[in-house]
Design an enzyme around this catalytic site. Structure first.
Site, PDB file in Angstrom:
ATOM      1  N   SER A 124       0.837  -1.201   0.000  1.00 51.08           N
ATOM      2  CA  SER A 124       0.000   0.000   0.000  1.00 51.08           C
ATOM      3  C   SER A 124       0.869   1.248   0.000  1.00 51.08           C
ATOM      4  O   SER A 124       1.782   1.391   0.815  1.00 51.08           O
ATOM      5  CB  SER A 124      -0.908  -0.008   1.227  1.00 51.08           C
ATOM      6  OG  SER A 124      -1.730   1.121   1.241  1.00 51.08           O
ATOM      7  N   GLY A 125       0.583   2.173  -0.939  1.00 52.09           N
ATOM      8  CA  GLY A 125       1.345   3.406  -1.050  1.00 52.09           C
ATOM      9  C   GLY A 125       2.500   3.337  -2.016  1.00 52.09           C
ATOM     10  O   GLY A 125       3.246   4.305  -2.171  1.00 52.09           O
ATOM     11  N   THR A 129      -2.142   2.303  -8.032  1.00 48.34           N
ATOM     12  CA  THR A 129      -3.310   2.953  -8.639  1.00 48.34           C
ATOM     13  C   THR A 129      -2.877   4.011  -9.645  1.00 48.34           C
ATOM     14  O   THR A 129      -3.468   4.122 -10.734  1.00 48.34           O
ATOM     15  CB  THR A 129      -4.189   3.586  -7.540  1.00 48.34           C
ATOM     16  OG1 THR A 129      -4.611   2.561  -6.629  1.00 48.34           O
ATOM     17  CG2 THR A 129      -5.403   4.262  -8.135  1.00 48.34           C
ATOM     18  N   ASN A 174      -1.023   5.600   3.060  1.00 50.69           N
ATOM     19  CA  ASN A 174      -1.313   6.076   1.713  1.00 50.69           C
ATOM     20  C   ASN A 174      -2.533   6.998   1.772  1.00 50.69           C
ATOM     21  O   ASN A 174      -3.556   6.617   2.330  1.00 50.69           O
ATOM     22  CB  ASN A 174      -1.595   4.866   0.799  1.00 50.69           C
ATOM     23  CG  ASN A 174      -1.788   5.260  -0.645  1.00 50.69           C
ATOM     24  OD1 ASN A 174      -1.733   6.428  -0.992  1.00 50.69           O
ATOM     25  ND2 ASN A 174      -2.014   4.275  -1.497  1.00 50.69           N
ATOM     26  N   SER A 177      -5.483   5.235  -0.718  1.00 56.03           N
ATOM     27  CA  SER A 177      -5.333   3.782  -0.685  1.00 56.03           C
ATOM     28  C   SER A 177      -6.584   3.094  -1.223  1.00 56.03           C
ATOM     29  O   SER A 177      -7.706   3.415  -0.834  1.00 56.03           O
ATOM     30  CB  SER A 177      -5.079   3.309   0.751  1.00 56.03           C
ATOM     31  OG  SER A 177      -5.002   1.908   0.807  1.00 56.03           O
ATOM     32  N   SER A 178      -6.400   2.163  -2.144  1.00 56.97           N
ATOM     33  CA  SER A 178      -7.529   1.381  -2.662  1.00 56.97           C
ATOM     34  C   SER A 178      -7.995   0.422  -1.575  1.00 56.97           C
ATOM     35  O   SER A 178      -7.234  -0.439  -1.131  1.00 56.97           O
ATOM     36  CB  SER A 178      -7.109   0.585  -3.902  1.00 56.97           C
ATOM     37  OG  SER A 178      -6.749   1.430  -4.950  1.00 56.97           O
ATOM     38  N   GLY A 406      -2.293  -3.638  -1.840  1.00 58.11           N
ATOM     39  CA  GLY A 406      -0.970  -4.184  -1.564  1.00 58.11           C
ATOM     40  C   GLY A 406      -0.895  -4.819  -0.180  1.00 58.11           C
ATOM     41  O   GLY A 406      -1.823  -4.739   0.628  1.00 58.11           O
ATOM     42  N   GLU A 408      -0.360  -5.376   3.573  1.00 58.96           N
ATOM     43  CA  GLU A 408      -0.608  -4.405   4.640  1.00 58.96           C
ATOM     44  C   GLU A 408      -0.200  -4.978   5.998  1.00 58.96           C
ATOM     45  O   GLU A 408      -0.549  -6.118   6.330  1.00 58.96           O
ATOM     46  CB  GLU A 408      -2.093  -4.009   4.685  1.00 58.96           C
ATOM     47  CG  GLU A 408      -2.515  -3.167   3.494  1.00 58.96           C
ATOM     48  CD  GLU A 408      -3.933  -2.626   3.638  1.00 58.96           C
ATOM     49  OE1 GLU A 408      -4.287  -1.753   2.832  1.00 58.96           O
ATOM     50  OE2 GLU A 408      -4.666  -3.067   4.548  1.00 58.96           O
TER      51      GLU A 408
END
Length: 1040
Positions: A124-125, A129, A174, A177-178, A406, A408
Site C-alpha cells: 500500500s502506497g 493505482t 497512503n 489507498s484502494s 498491496g 498491509e
C-alpha cells in the site's frame, strides 16, 4: 564531392548516434538489473535503485519486469511527447518506463491476437493505482480513435475517479489507498482501438464505513460530498458541511488532509458520473444513499425500563425514511427489533443497546457495500462492448489491468488485512508460477542444461490459509456455522488445535517465553512471504458472517429508492440456503481471478515505496530492502542471469531474421531447427553464446544489452555500414515505387467509383425520361437488379403469391412475367397430376364451394381425403347386389335414418349409382330416389351431421323427404350433389329445417349448439339436434 565518401560519412554518423544513445541510457546506474556486474549482491541492487531514484529515474528493468519506485511528486515524464516516444518502439530502444510495458503488451495483443494482462503489485502506497491510471491514459492517447472509440476512452478514464471516490480512502500508509481490489479488462477491436471494458471488484473494506483507525479517513466520497456539494443539494440531503457532525467521520480524527482537495475532487466525480452515462435521477438516488449512511451513523439509542433499545434521534429517522424511500416506523422497528423464525413461526425479539448499534452499523455497511457493487455494474454497462456487425461474436481481444490492494501491516490487523494479505500471497504464488518456476521448467522441457536457482515458494502459506478442512478459512467457516456459542476465542482455540505444528503459524499459547511478550492472547501471527503479521481475532466471526437481520432486509426490499430496491432482492427473504461467508466468497473470487490471469500473457510492474512518510527524495534503505526481499526481485534477477534473457521459437526467429542470410532468404525449405542453426552460424555466434532446445533458441544476457531483437548488434557486427545504406536506399526506392503503385491503383479505383456514382445520380434524375445516354446505365442496372432479384425470389409453387415489387419502368414487363410464371407452374402442376388425384381435387373444390364459411365442421374435413366408398362389396348384402344387377355402385356409406313418426334412429346403407339413390336395410331396399326426383338437400350450419334429402311429393312411390345422419356428412353430401348434379341445390340453414312427411304434412328439425351431440324428439314434436359448440360458432357468436 565523392558520393562514396558522403555515404561513408553518413554511416559513421549513424553509428556514432546509435552508440551515444546506448551510453546515454546507461549513464546513471544500469537501466536493466540483468546488466549489473555484481548481480548476486543485494547491496548493489539497492545502490543502483538509489542512484536512479536520486536522478528521478524511477523505472528500472529486470529483463521484461519493470521495477517502479514511487517518487511522491509529479515528474515531467508523462506528457504526450513521452507517449509518442514510446509508441510502437521496440522494448529496449528507449529508457525504462511503464509506457514501454504498456506499448509492448499492446503490440503483442495486436500482432499475436492473444489476450494480455499487466499485473501491478506492491504494498500500500507504492503507486499501483497511479500506474494503472497512467497506462489507461497512454492507451487513450496512442490508440486509434473514432467518435465511438473516444466515448469508450472517456468512460474508461472517468471510471477511475468514480471508483476512487467510493472505494479509496486515506490510511496511515497512503492518502489514496484502494480499499477494494480491481481488475479491469480493456477490450480492443481488430483495428487496435479500445471499444469496451469490464471491471471486477474484490472485497470492499466495508468496516471502514463505520470505523476508522486514528489518522485514517472514511471513503473519499463522504468528504467530497460535504465539502464540494451545492448548498441546495446538501439541504435536500439534510447534510451540513462540517464532517465533525457525523459519527462515522470523526473516529479517525482526520477529516481534512493537506494532499487532498475534496472540493476539486467532487467536481471531477460529478463530471465523471455524467460521462459514464448516469442520469440526474440516478445521481440523486446515489447521493441519497451516501447521505443516508451518514445519517445512520448519527442514529442514537437509549434503554427503556425493560432494558430494550429505543431510538432517541427521531430527526435522523425522518431523513433516512425520505432518502431511502422506506417507512419511518418500519425502519425504527427494524433497528430496534429482530425477527426470528422458529419452527415455521415468526418471533419478534427486542434488541438491547449493543445489538441495536450492531444492527445500525450492519445496515450501513450492507447499504454502502451493495451500492458499490451496483456502481461497478452500472459502469460495466456503460463500458460494455457491442459489436454492431456481429453481436454474437467475440471479435475483441482483451488487455487486463490488475490494481489490487498491496500487502498491509498495521498496528492493529483484523479480518480485512488477513484477506488482503492472503490475496497478495496468491498473486506472489502466480508470479512464482509464471516467472521463476515456469522459466526453469521451460529449460528442462527444452532439454537445455543449466544450474537451477533456489527461491522461496509460498505455496505452503497459501495452503495454510485456503486448504480444505484444515486451512484457516475452512476452520473460520466451520466455527461460524456450528451450533452453540461460537466466539472469536473459540475460533482461535480451534486454530491452535488444527494447525499448531505449521511453521508459519504462531499464537500466544504456541509461542516460546520470549515471543509471548509480543503476542496477546486474542492474536495469532502468520509468517507471510513479505514478513510477519500479527492479527487480532476480534471481530473475525462477525465480519466473516456479514449478517444483516431479516427485518432490516425486508425494510430495504420495500424501498422506493431504485438503487436500494435493486440491491436488496426479495429472493433473499425466501432463499433457505445460508449465504456463503465473506472469506469463502473472497477465496472463490480470487480463484476465478487466478484462472483469468493464467489464461493471459502477463507483464509485470513491481512497485516499491521509498519511505513510510510519503516524502519526495527520501530513500529508506531498510524499508526498500524489505520490499526487494519479499517481492522476490533478487531471485527473479538470478533466474534471468543464470538463464537466457532472449528466447524465441524457431519459426518466429527464422521468420524475423532470415533476411540476414542468403541461405535462409527468401524461404527456408527444410526443418526450422536446421534453418536457425544455419542462420546463427552465418551471423558468427559462438556455441557458448546460445543454446538450441527442442523448439526454442536462447541467448545469454551479455548478448541482449540492446534487448528484444538484437537488431543493432547484428547490424554492427555483420553488415558493413555502406552496404547497410545501399540496402536502405534500395528498400526506400522499392517502398516508394510500391506505395506509388498502390496510390495510383487507389486513385483509379476512386475515379471509377466517382464515375459510377455520377452516372447513377444522372440516371436517377432522368429515370422517367425515354431511354437516352444519360439514363441508359441506370435503367440497365435497375433492369438487371430486378431480374436477378426475381431469379432469386421466383415463386416455387402455385400457392406462393409473392412477387418482387418492380421499378415503375418495368411494371408491364413484371405483370407479363408473373402471368407466364403462373401459367408455367399451373401447367407443370397439372401435368404431374394423376386421374385419381384430379378426381379428389374436383370433389374438394365442390365441397369448398358448398360449405366453406357456411358449415362449422367443414374445416375439419379439409385435410381428410374423400374415400371412393365407405362400404366394400363384401359389406353390402348379396341380395341387394342381385337386385341392383347391372347398376354400378359409385359410393356407399353407412347412415342413420330417422323415422317420420317418432324419429326413431334406424341403421341403413346409403348407395349411390349412376342415376339413383338407394336407402337399404340389410337385404331390403327401403327407398329409391331417382336423381330427377331429388329437389334439394338441406343441412344445418352447425357442426352436426344430420341432413335432409327433399323428394318430389307428386311421385306416389315416394314416402316423403328422408332425414339421415352420416359421420362423413361433408363427403357424403359432396358425392350426392356431384352425382345428382345438385350442387346449386344444397341449402345450408340456420336454426331449423322444414321437411315433408307425406300426405301434405310437414316436420321440423331444430338445431342448437351444446356441450355434447344429442338427437332426440322434443316435447313440441320437433326433432331436436344439439351439436357440439365449435370454435367457429364461438367466434360467430362473439361477432354478434
Amino acid at each position: 564531392n565523392c558520393p562514396h565518401a558522403t555515404e561513408a560519412a553518413g554511416s559513421d554518423g549513424i553509428r556514432l548516434t546509435m552508440e551515444s544513445a546506448l551510453t546515454a541510457r546507461d549513464r546513471v546506474g544500469v537501466q536493466d538489473f540483468v546488466l549489473l556486474e555484481n548481480f548476486t549482491s543485494e547491496a548493489a541492487f539497492i545502490e543502483n535503485l538509489r542512484k536512479r531514484f536520486k536522478e528521478n529515474l524511477i523505472y528500472t528493468y529486470i529483463g521484461s519486469v519493470l521495477v517502479s519506485v514511487n517518487p511522491y511528486k509529479e515528474l515531467e515524464i508523462y506528457s504526450k511527447q513521452h507517449m509518442e516516444r514510446y509508441r510502437g518502439v521496440s522494448f529496449y530502444e528507449v529508457s525504462p518506463h511503464l509506457y514501454a510495458i504498456a506499448d509492448n503488451s499492446y503490440r503483442s495483443l495486436r500482432m499475436e491476437r492473444k489476450d494480455q494482462c499487466i499485473l501491478i503489485s506492491g504494498e500500500s502506497g507504492a503507486g499501483k493505482t497511479e500506474a494503472t491510471k497512467k497506462i489507461l491514459q497512454y492507451y487513450a492517447v496512442t490508440c486509434p480513435a473514432s467518435e465511438q472509440v473516444e466515448t469508450v476512452k472517456d468512460r474508461l478514464l472517468q471510471s477511475n475517479p468514480v471508483l476512487e471516490a467510493f472505494g479509496n480512502a486515506k490510511t496511515l500508509r497512503n492518502d489514496n489507498s484502494s480499499r477494494f481490489g480491481k481488475y479491469m479488462d480493456v477490450q480492443f477491436d481488430y483495428k487496435g482501438a479500445p471499444v469496451g471494458g469490464h471491471i471486477l471488484n474484490y472485497l470492499l473494506e466495508k468496516s471502514r464505513v463505520v470505523h476508522q483507525n486514528h489518522g485514517e479517513r472514511n471513503f473519499h466520497i463522504f468528504y467530497q460530498l460535504l465539502e464540494g456539494a451545492e448548498d441546495e443539494l446538501l439541504r435536500r440531503l439534510g447534510l451540513e458541511k462540517n464532517p465533525q457532525q457525523y459519527h462515522y467521520l470523526v473516529k479517525g480524527q482526520c477529516a481534512r488532509v493537506s494532499s487532498i482537495s475534496d472540493k476539486n475532487d467532487w467536481k471531477i466525480v460529478r463530471k465523471a458520473l455524467s460521462v459514464i452515462n448516469f442520469t440526474d435521477n440516478e445521481v440523486e438516488d446515489l447521493l441519497s444513499i451516501v447521505a443516508s449512511v451518514l445519517h445512520l451513523g448519527n442514529v442514537q439509542f437509549a434503554d427503556d425500563e425493560q432494558g430494550n433499545a429505543q431510538v432517541t434521534t427521531e430527526n435522523q429517522i425522518k431523513y433516512l425514511a425520505r432518502l431511502l424511500g422506506v417507512g419511518g416506523s418500519l425502519l425504527r422497528e427494524a433497528l430496534t427489533h429482530k425477527t426470528i423464525i422458529a419452527k415455521g413461526e415468526e418471533l419478534v425479539s427486542p434488541l438491547n443497546l449493543e445489538q441495536a448499534a450492531y444492527a445500525r452499523d450492519a445496515l450501513a455497511k450492507a447499504v454502502y457495500g451493495r451500492t458499490f457493487s451496483w456502481l461497478v455494474n452500472k459502469i460495466n454497462k456503460s463500458l460494455a462492448y457491442k459489436d454492431a456487425e456481429c453481436p454474437g461474436r467475440r471479435s475483441a481481444t482483451v488487455l487486463g489491468l490488475l490494481d489490487i490492494y498491496g500487502f498491509e501491516v498495521f498496528q492493529h490487523n483484523s479480518f480485512e488485512q488477513f484477506c488482503i494479505n492472503y490475496c497478495n500471497e496468491k498473486l506472489q504464488q502466480l508470479f512464482i508460477e509464471l516467472t521463476l518456476k515456469s522459466e526453469q521448467e521451460e529449460y528442462e522441457s527444452e532439454g537445455i542444461a543449466w544450474e537451477p536457482v533456489q527461491y522461496f515458494n509460498n505455496k505452503i502459506i497459501c495452503d495454510l490459509v485456503e486448504e480444505k478442512f484444515k486451512g484457516i478459512i475452512s476452520i473460520l467457516d466451520e466455527e461460524c456455522l456450528r451450533p452453540g456459542d461460537a466466539t472469536d476465542m473459540t475460533f482461535l482455540e480451534k486454530l491452535e488445535e488444527t494447525v499448531k505444528n505449521h511453521p508459519h503459524f504462531l499464537t500466544h499459547k504456541l509461542a516460546d517465553q520470549k515471543t509471548r511478550k509480543s503476542l496477546d492472547r486474542e492474536q495469532f501471527r502468520l509468517l507471510h512471504y513479505a514478513g510477519e503479521v500479527t492479527y487480532s481475532v476480534t471481530g473475525f466471526l462477525d465480519k466473516n458472517n456479514d449478517l444483516l437481520f431479516r427485518n432490516l432486509k425486508e425494510t430495504m426490499c420495500n424501498s422506493e429508492n431504485p438503487i436500494i430496491n435493486h440491491c436488496f432482492e426479495r429472493s433473499e427473504l425466501t432463499d433457505k440456503r445460508r449465504p456463503e461467508t465473506a472469506a469463502t466468497q473472497f477465496k472463490n473470487s480470487l480463484s476465478k481471478l487466478m484462472e483469468i490471469l493464467m489464461s493471459k500473457e502477463p507483464s509485470y510492474i513491481r512497485c516499491i515505496k521509498p519511505n513510510d512518510a510519503k516524502q519526495a527524495a527520501r530513500f529508506d534503505e531498510v524499508l526498500i530492502r524489505h520490499q526487494v526481499k519479499y517481492l522476490g526481485l533478487m531471485e527473479n534477477l538470478r533466474v534471468r542471469r543464470a538463464g537466457f534473457a532472449y528466447r524465441r521459437k524457431y519459426e518466429i526467429f527464422l521468420q524475423r531474421y532470415k533476411s540476414l542470410c542468403s541461405e535462409t532468404w527468401p524461404m527456408w525449405e527444410g526443418r526450422q531447427h536446421d534453418g536457425v542453426a544455419v542462420l546463427v552460424k552465418h551471423l558468427g555466434y559462438k556455441p557458448e553464446e546460445y543454446k538450441m532446445g527442442r523448439s526454442v533458441i536462447s541467448f545469454f544476457p551479455n548478448l541482449c544489452i540492446e534487448g528484444n531483437v538484437l537488431d543493432y548488434m547484428k547490424l554492427k557486427s555483420f553488415l558493413q555500414y555502406d552496404t547497410f545504406w545501399f540496402l536502405l536506399s534500395s528498400a526506400i526506392t522499392i517502398q516508394s515505387w510500391w506505395r506509388g503503385t498502390q496510390g495510383r491503383r487507389k486513385a483509379a479505383k476512386k475515379k471509377r467509383a466517382v464515375e459510377t456514382i455520377r452516372r447513377f445520380i444522372k440516371g436517377f434524375i432522368y429515370r422517367n425520361y425515354p431511354r437516352c445516354s444519360e439514363n441508359e446505365y441506370f435503367l440497365d442496372y435497375i433492369r438487371y437488379s430486378f431480374l436477378m432479384n426475381l431469379k432469386r425470389n421466383v415463386p416455387k409453387n402455385v400457392l406462393d403469391k409473392s412477387w418482387p415489387t418492380p421499378p415503375p419502368s418495368l411494371c408491364e414487363v413484371s405483370q407479363l412475367l408473373r402471368q407466364l410464371c403462373m401459367q408455367n407452374m399451373v401447367w407443370s402442376y397439372c401435368k404431374r397430376i394423376s386421374p385419381e388425384w384430379k378426381q379428389q381435387l374436383d370433389q374438394k373444390v365442390v365441397a369448398s364451394e358448398i360449405f366453406k364459411d357456411k358449415k362449422d365442421n367443414y374445416p375439419q374435413s379439409v385435410p381428410r381425403l374423400f374415400i371412393n366408398t365407405r362400404l366394400g362389396t363384401e359389406e353390402i348384402n348379396p341380395k341387394v347386389l342381385q337386385i341392383l344387377k347391372n347398376e354400378t355402385i359409385k359410393y356407399a356409406v353407412p347412415v342413420v335414418k330417422y323415422d317420420r313418426k317418432g324419429y326413431k334412429p334406424r341403421a341403413r346403407h346409403l348407395l349411390l349409382t349412376q342415376s339413383t339413390i338407394f336407402v337399404v336395410e340389410e337385404a331390403k331396399i327401403k327407398q329409391r330416389i331417382d336423381y330427377a326426383n331429388l329437389t334439394g338437400i338441406s343441412v344445418s350450419s352447425l357442426s352436426d351431421s344430420v341432413f335432409v334429402l327433399h323428394v318430389r311429393c307428386e311421385d306416389n312411390k315416394q314416402k316423403g323427404d328422408v332425414v339421415l345422419q352420416s359421420d362423413h356428412v361433408i363427403e357424403t353430401l359432396t358425392k350426392i350433389a356431384m352425382s345428382a348434379d345438385k350442387v346449386n341445390n344444397v341449402n345450408i340453414s340456420q336454426g331449423s329445417i322444414k321437411f315433408t312427411i307425406g300426405q301434405g304434412k310437414e316436420g321440423i328439425i331444430d338445431f342448437t349448439s351444446g356441450s355434447e351431440l344429442l338427437i332426440a324428439k322434443a316435447k313440441n314434436g320437433h326433432l331436436a339436434v344439439v351439436s357440439v359448440f365449435s370454435v367457429r360458432g364461438c367466434r360467430a357468436w362473439e361477432g354478434k
